[in-house]
Design a protein around this motif. Structure first.
Motif, short mmCIF file in Angstrom:
data_model
loop_
_atom_site.label_atom_id
_atom_site.label_comp_id
_atom_site.label_asym_id
_atom_site.label_seq_id
_atom_site.Cartn_x
_atom_site.Cartn_y
_atom_site.Cartn_z
N GLU A 21 0.54 -1.51 -0.16
CA GLU A 21 0.38 0.13 0.25
C GLU A 21 0.76 1.29 0.03
OE1 GLU A 21 -2.68 -0.24 3.48
OE2 GLU A 21 -4.11 -1.72 2.46
N SER A 40 0.32 4.57 0.85
CA SER A 40 -0.50 5.00 1.70
C SER A 40 0.58 4.93 3.25
CB SER A 40 -1.41 5.70 2.08
OG SER A 40 -2.43 4.62 2.33
N THR A 41 0.05 4.22 3.47
CA THR A 41 0.94 3.13 4.11
C THR A 41 2.34 2.72 4.64
OG1 THR A 41 -0.30 0.64 4.21
CG2 THR A 41 -1.73 2.90 5.22
N ASP A 83 -4.13 2.81 -4.85
CA ASP A 83 -2.33 2.67 -3.50
C ASP A 83 -1.79 1.66 -3.56
OD1 ASP A 83 -2.09 4.54 -1.56
OD2 ASP A 83 -3.09 3.21 -0.53
#
Length: 298
Positions: A182, A184-185, A242
């Motif tokens: 991912e 974003s993370t 994402d």
């Protein structure tokens, strides 16, 4: 009292003052040490008393180091005995000087140790870069997202086609590491190893292979991004979901030699080098004096 007598008395006073105290520590036994220490401390100001306590603790730590590192030499001697032998016959100023010499010697060793660790990390980084270049032998040529049934649940599945980009035939085994992360993370939601480095085979330049991974967790984490998807999706932009795909050989066997991708990355090594350089800078700025130490409760 004549002028010569006054001069001699004055000089004697200066000698005593410069040595912190004319009396030496009698450390033949712990009882004698405590008695001589009490007499010496009476002639010290508050700052000197603090420095003496710091110095004695530094010497005590050195006695422990000697006992651990040179056990045969100090066999049968306690930490206290070693400390007393180091202090016996010294004046206050000599005890302080001994402690600071020990601090500076330790600091010098730590500088050499950390510098060597940085050098080792730099070598590991270079080796890792070279190995990564050798393992970077595949290129993703096509991506397709389809929908599959997973125990009655509809989940997206990523089909990956990739090609061998080496300029020469590769005879041996190959294991491929596939990761979906991912963005974003930075969380890895898929991690698989395809193939076996111990299997014998031949890859020719341009040879294509394929495999697939389920994106069930990706859909669970970002359901809104998958709500209106119409399958199949050909060569989708994974960033729209994402997601980021990494596909690299985790290990190859050629000419009987195995080249493997380590568990750490170049970024991991750079972070450790940065940490070590900060530690080295702090050591290099340390003078090795008692003033730099903080006296805490025993």
């Amino acid at each position: 009292m004549n002028k010569l007598s006054v001069a001699i008395v004055f000089c004697a006073f200066i000698v005593v003052a410069l040595t912190g105290c004319g009396e030496k520590f009698n450390a033949k036994s712990e009882k004698e040490f405590e008695a001589s220490k009490a007499r010496i401390v009476k002639n010290l100001n508050k700052e000197e008393q603090v420095n003496l306590e710091k110095a004695l603790r530094v010497i005590a730590l050195e006695s422990m180091r000697l006992k651990w590192n040179e056990s045969e030499k100090y066999k049968g001697k306690s930490f206290d005995k070693i400390s007393l032998e180091m202090i016996d016959g010294l004046r206050y100023s000599s005890v302080v000087n001994l402690a600071e010499d020990l601090l500076q010697a330790h600091n010098k060793k730590e500088i050499a140790k950390v510098s060597a660790e940085i050098d080792t990390l730099e070598i590991q980084k270079k080796e890792l870069i070279v190995n990564n270049q050798k393992l970077d032998i595949f290129k993703v040529t096509s991506l397709t997202i389809t929908e599959d049934d997973f125990f009655g649940e509809k989940v997206p599945e990523l089909d990956i086609e990739y090609a061998y980009t080496g300029k020469q035939a590769l005879t041996g085994g190959v294991a491929v590491k596939v990761e979906v992360r991912e963005i974003s993370t930075l969380k890895v939601i898929v991690s698989q190893i395809w193939g076996d480095a111990e299997e014998v085979g031949t890859l020719n330049p341009g040879d294509s292979m394929n495999g697939n991974v389920m994106l069930r967790e990706a859909k669970e984490n970002n359901p809104a991004k998958w709500k209106n998807v119409k399958y199949p999706l050909t060569n989708p932009k994974l960033a729209d979901f994402d997601l980021k795909l990494e596909l690299i050989a985790s290990s190859i066997t050629t000419n009987g030699k195995i080249i493997s991708l380590p568990k750490y990355s170049v970024d991991d090594i750079d972070a450790e080098i940065k940490k070590k350089k900060a530690e080295l800078k702090e050591l290099q700025e340390t003078k090795g004096t008692l003033d730099e130490l903080e006296l805490t409760n025993k």
